[in-house]
Design an enzyme around this catalytic site. Structure first.
Site, PDB file in Angstrom:
ATOM      1  N   GLU A   1       0.843  -1.202   0.000  1.00  0.00           N
ATOM      2  CA  GLU A   1       0.000   0.000   0.000  1.00  0.00           C
ATOM      3  C   GLU A   1       0.878   1.252   0.000  1.00  0.00           C
ATOM      4  OE1 GLU A   1      -3.194   1.035  -0.236  1.00  0.00           O
ATOM      5  OE2 GLU A   1      -2.471   3.054   0.176  1.00  0.00           O
ATOM      6  N   GLN A   2       0.536   2.211  -0.863  1.00  0.00           N
ATOM      7  CA  GLN A   2       1.357   3.418  -0.965  1.00  0.00           C
ATOM      8  C   GLN A   2       1.265   4.315   0.275  1.00  0.00           C
ATOM      9  OE1 GLN A   2       0.070   5.872  -4.230  1.00  0.00           O
ATOM     10  NE2 GLN A   2      -1.991   6.152  -3.426  1.00  0.00           N
TER      11      GLN A   2
ATOM     12  N   ARG B   1     -16.705   4.002   5.019  1.00  0.00           N
ATOM     13  CA  ARG B   1     -15.595   3.285   4.385  1.00  0.00           C
ATOM     14  C   ARG B   1     -14.473   2.986   5.378  1.00  0.00           C
ATOM     15  NH1 ARG B   1     -10.768   3.905   1.787  1.00  0.00           N
ATOM     16  NH2 ARG B   1     -10.414   2.687  -0.102  1.00  0.00           N
TER      17      ARG B   1
ATOM     18  N   TYR C   1     -27.611   9.384   4.071  1.00  0.00           N
ATOM     19  CA  TYR C   1     -28.047   8.192   4.812  1.00  0.00           C
ATOM     20  C   TYR C   1     -27.243   8.058   6.100  1.00  0.00           C
ATOM     21  CZ  TYR C   1     -24.159   6.153   1.985  1.00  0.00           C
ATOM     22  OH  TYR C   1     -22.968   5.900   1.342  1.00  0.00           O
TER      23      TYR C   1
ATOM     24  N   ASP D   1     -11.426  -0.784  -9.350  1.00  0.00           N
ATOM     25  CA  ASP D   1     -11.353   0.451 -10.139  1.00  0.00           C
ATOM     26  C   ASP D   1     -10.209   0.440 -11.149  1.00  0.00           C
ATOM     27  OD1 ASP D   1     -13.524   1.531  -8.901  1.00  0.00           O
ATOM     28  OD2 ASP D   1     -12.414   2.983  -7.688  1.00  0.00           O
TER      29      ASP D   1
HETATM   30  C1  LIG Z   1      -8.834   7.176   0.441  1.00  0.00           C
HETATM   31  C2  LIG Z   1     -10.058   6.711  -0.304  1.00  0.00           C
HETATM   32  C3  LIG Z   1     -11.318   7.069   0.154  1.00  0.00           C
HETATM   33  C4  LIG Z   1     -12.468   6.642  -0.522  1.00  0.00           C
HETATM   34  N1  LIG Z   1     -13.693   6.994  -0.020  1.00  0.00           N
HETATM   35  C5  LIG Z   1     -14.810   6.537  -0.625  1.00  0.00           C
HETATM   36  C6  LIG Z   1     -16.092   6.859  -0.104  1.00  0.00           C
HETATM   37  O1  LIG Z   1     -16.188   7.547   0.904  1.00  0.00           O
HETATM   38  N2  LIG Z   1     -17.209   6.387  -0.734  1.00  0.00           N
HETATM   39  C7  LIG Z   1     -17.098   5.613  -1.864  1.00  0.00           C
HETATM   40  O2  LIG Z   1     -18.126   5.178  -2.411  1.00  0.00           O
HETATM   41  N3  LIG Z   1     -15.896   5.286  -2.388  1.00  0.00           N
HETATM   42  C8  LIG Z   1     -14.750   5.730  -1.804  1.00  0.00           C
HETATM   43  N4  LIG Z   1     -13.523   5.414  -2.327  1.00  0.00           N
HETATM   44  C9  LIG Z   1     -13.468   4.624  -3.560  1.00  0.00           C
HETATM   45  C10 LIG Z   1     -13.836   3.210  -3.363  1.00  0.00           C
HETATM   46  O3  LIG Z   1     -13.146   2.655  -2.265  1.00  0.00           O
HETATM   47  C11 LIG Z   1     -13.502   2.489  -4.652  1.00  0.00           C
HETATM   48  O4  LIG Z   1     -14.122   3.114  -5.747  1.00  0.00           O
HETATM   49  C12 LIG Z   1     -14.014   1.076  -4.682  1.00  0.00           C
HETATM   50  O5  LIG Z   1     -14.100   0.546  -3.417  1.00  0.00           O
HETATM   51  C13 LIG Z   1     -13.140   0.176  -5.547  1.00  0.00           C
HETATM   52  O6  LIG Z   1     -12.098  -0.335  -4.742  1.00  0.00           O
HETATM   53  P1  LIG Z   1     -10.631  -0.568  -5.228  1.00  0.00           P
HETATM   54  O7  LIG Z   1     -10.053  -1.597  -4.311  1.00  0.00           O
HETATM   55  O8  LIG Z   1     -10.589  -0.828  -6.688  1.00  0.00           O
HETATM   56  O9  LIG Z   1      -9.910   0.827  -5.035  1.00  0.00           O
HETATM   57  P2  LIG Z   1      -9.679   1.703  -3.722  1.00  0.00           P
HETATM   58  O10 LIG Z   1     -10.564   1.297  -2.619  1.00  0.00           O
HETATM   59  O11 LIG Z   1      -9.703   3.102  -4.214  1.00  0.00           O
HETATM   60  O12 LIG Z   1      -8.186   1.318  -3.282  1.00  0.00           O
HETATM   61  C14 LIG Z   1      -7.019   1.574  -4.047  1.00  0.00           C
HETATM   62  C15 LIG Z   1      -5.835   1.484  -3.107  1.00  0.00           C
HETATM   63  O13 LIG Z   1      -4.626   1.439  -3.856  1.00  0.00           O
HETATM   64  C16 LIG Z   1      -3.680   2.303  -3.250  1.00  0.00           C
HETATM   65  N5  LIG Z   1      -2.709   2.680  -4.288  1.00  0.00           N
HETATM   66  C17 LIG Z   1      -2.925   3.504  -5.345  1.00  0.00           C
HETATM   67  N6  LIG Z   1      -1.816   3.587  -6.093  1.00  0.00           N
HETATM   68  C18 LIG Z   1      -0.869   2.797  -5.509  1.00  0.00           C
HETATM   69  C19 LIG Z   1       0.474   2.465  -5.833  1.00  0.00           C
HETATM   70  N7  LIG Z   1       1.061   2.970  -6.918  1.00  0.00           N
HETATM   71  N8  LIG Z   1       1.153   1.631  -5.021  1.00  0.00           N
HETATM   72  C20 LIG Z   1       0.552   1.101  -3.903  1.00  0.00           C
HETATM   73  N9  LIG Z   1      -0.727   1.388  -3.552  1.00  0.00           N
HETATM   74  C21 LIG Z   1      -1.432   2.218  -4.354  1.00  0.00           C
HETATM   75  C22 LIG Z   1      -4.531   3.444  -2.722  1.00  0.00           C
HETATM   76  O14 LIG Z   1      -3.868   4.208  -1.738  1.00  0.00           O
HETATM   77  C23 LIG Z   1      -5.726   2.685  -2.172  1.00  0.00           C
HETATM   78  O15 LIG Z   1      -5.517   2.253  -0.854  1.00  0.00           O
HETATM   79  C24 LIG Z   1     -12.348   5.843  -1.705  1.00  0.00           C
HETATM   80  C25 LIG Z   1     -11.071   5.490  -2.177  1.00  0.00           C
HETATM   81  C26 LIG Z   1      -9.919   5.903  -1.492  1.00  0.00           C
HETATM   82  C27 LIG Z   1      -8.553   5.502  -2.016  1.00  0.00           C
END
Ligand SMILES: Cc1cc2nc3c(=O)[nH]c(=O)nc-3n(C[C@H](O)[C@H](O)[C@H](O)COP(=O)(O)OP(=O)(O)OC[C@H]3O[C@@H](n4cnc5c(N)ncnc54)[C@H](O)[C@@H]3O)c2cc1C
Length: 399
Positions: free
Chosen positions: A35-36, A108, A214, A292
């Site tokens: 994790e970054q 979250r 909500y 994402d």
């Molecule tokens: C800080 C944060 C807050 C959020 N808050 C909300 C919210 O309140 N409501 C909502 O609906 N959605 C929120 N989201 C988005 C939501 O979590 C995502 O759209 C969804 O859950 C998809 O999840 P994911 O695992 O693909 O990505 P995410 O949950 O966005 O996680 C991506 C992770 O990868 C890490 N990362 C990114 N680049 C690098 C790298 N180069 N090297 C190592 N690690 C890296 C990020 O720091 C993050 O922890 C948030 C995302 C983040 C990062």
């Protein structure tokens, strides 16, 4: 025949990355999450964990923990922000019977905490920003900003909408600005008179845009997400500070109740909403994408997180069932998940045009669009999204 998959490197400890790590760890894989962020502190605002995603929590033995930190809304309600008149209602009553699991509204940060604490601390390395991935022979390497590297048998890019892994594998951005700006904040429920806000997920629609409100955190806070069209947005981040005044200025024509809610906000953050076109490819050799990074989508159906939980479960099953053949594991996962996630992306983009459903012609236009484009009217759309069981259907999803 390749060496059997044992070591799995996951880039990104967000929703999808942590869920995939838990599922793989339980199946005996040697999992490391990179994790970054320097710490795994809890960020974000409200997150709907819809029944399709709750089935993954149940399969991982985490549903009760999710229940303990969340609120179960009675339904999804659309209101005219001026007079509060209800223009549409989707009941969540009997969600378990109708969709196979509960519907939760969560914070979250709570979900992040419960996921990260379900893994041994040694499996997560914080402060490690991935800068690239390189495949060589019988393994794949992850390169970090701190100069270090790590080696694994497969890499999963769960690094969100600005995915570095995606760029390293295929080039190009994962997502682009959607034209919608959002503010998010939490309102302490004790600041408002009892009964001021009902137990539903409320969509307040008005001429400036819409507010989603909500209860979260066992009813102690009301989550607000305020969305309005805006042409430009330079920066994408979940932590750009804003103010109550800036948020209010963006919605001058919202009705009185919505204004009261915004007026009681504590810390306000703003962010641009990003969405992506379905990626042509997620898998390249020993690496694949999840959440994402693979299929960023608008939050209109609350499926950004939902689809990343579905992906996480499916990928763990595909890897586990094909330990000796990484290509079948990763490509099989991609083929199984792509049709459903592409459709969710398209539905989420379509829905943003139909937040206003005040008049009968507006409602009929929406139904007609969904029927002709997706073959479903509103009840079937929700059944398709929420009723899906990613645990029993990880090999493929019926469309
Ligand atoms: C800080 C944060 C807050 C959020 N808050 C909300 C919210 O309140 N409501 C909502 O609906 N959605 C929120 N989201 C988005 C939501 O979590 C995502 O759209 C969804 O859950 C998809 O999840 P994911 O695992 O693909 O990505 P995410 O949950 O966005 O996680 C991506 C992770 O990868 C890490 N990362 C990114 N680049 C690098 C790298 N180069 N090297 C190592 N690690 C890296 C990020 O720091 C993050 O922890 C948030 C995302 C983040 C990062």
């Amino acid at each position: 025949m390749h060496r059997a998959i044992k070591r799995v490197a996951i880039v990104g400890a967000g929703m999808g990355g942590l869920a995939a790590a838990i599922a793989l760890h339980r199946k005996g894989f040697d999992v490391k999450v990179y994790e970054q962020s320097p710490d795994l502190g809890a960020f974000g605002a409200g997150l709907g964990v819809t029944p399709n995603a709750v089935k993954v929590f149940a399969a991982l033995g985490l549903r009760e923990k999710l229940h303990d930190v969340s609120v179960e809304p009675g339904g999804l309600i659309w209101r005219d922000s001026n007079d509060g008149a209800v223009t549409k209602f989707v009941s969540l009553d009997r969600a378990v019977e109708r969709f196979g699991a509960q519907y939760y509204n969560s914070w979250r940060g709570d979900v992040h905490n419960l996921l990260s604490s379900a893994l041994p601390a040694a499996n997560i390395e914080a402060g490690r920003r991935c800068e690239g991935v390189e495949e060589g022979g019988d393994s794949i390497g992850v390169r970090f900003a701190d100069g270090g590297t790590a080696e694994a048998d497969v890499v999963i890019g769960c690094d969100g909408i600005r995915s570095v892994v995606r760029r390293a594998l295929f080039g190009g951005p994962a997502a682009r600005y959607s034209g919608h700006m959002c503010w998010r904040t939490l309102v302490p429920a004790e600041r408002l008179p009892a009964g001021f806000h009902d137990m539903n997920t409320n969509n307040w629609t008005g001429p400036d845009g819409f507010l989603l409100t909500y209860f979260v955190r066992q009813g102690k806070f009301i989550n607000i997400i305020a969305v309005r069209p805006q042409e430009t947005w330079e920066e994408e981040s979940w932590s750009v500070p804003s103010t109550r005044e800036e948020m209010l200025a963006g919605f001058p024509r919202m009705g009185e109740k919505a204004q009261v809610l915004m007026n009681n906000a504590e810390q306000v953050f703003k962010w641009g909403q990003f969405t992506g076109a379905p990626a042509a490819q997620w898998t390249n050799g020993r690496a694949t994408l999840l959440g994402d990074a693979a299929h960023a989508m608008l939050a209109t159906f609350g499926q950004g997180a939902g689809s990343s939980f579905e992906d996480a479960f499916a990928l763990a099953e595909w890897i586990s069932a094909n330990r000796d053949d990484y290509s079948t594991a990763l490509n099989g996962y991609e083929a199984a998940r792509k049709p459903r996630t592409a459709r969710l992306q398209e539905m989420s983009r379509t829905e943003v045009r139909f937040k206003q459903q005040r008049t009968l012609p507006q409602r009929l236009r929406r139904e007609w669009t969904y029927l002709t484009r997706f073959g479903k009217t509103t009840p079937k759309v929700y059944q398709w999204i929420f009723g899906f069981d990613p645990v029993t259907n990880w090999r493929a999803a019926a469309m």
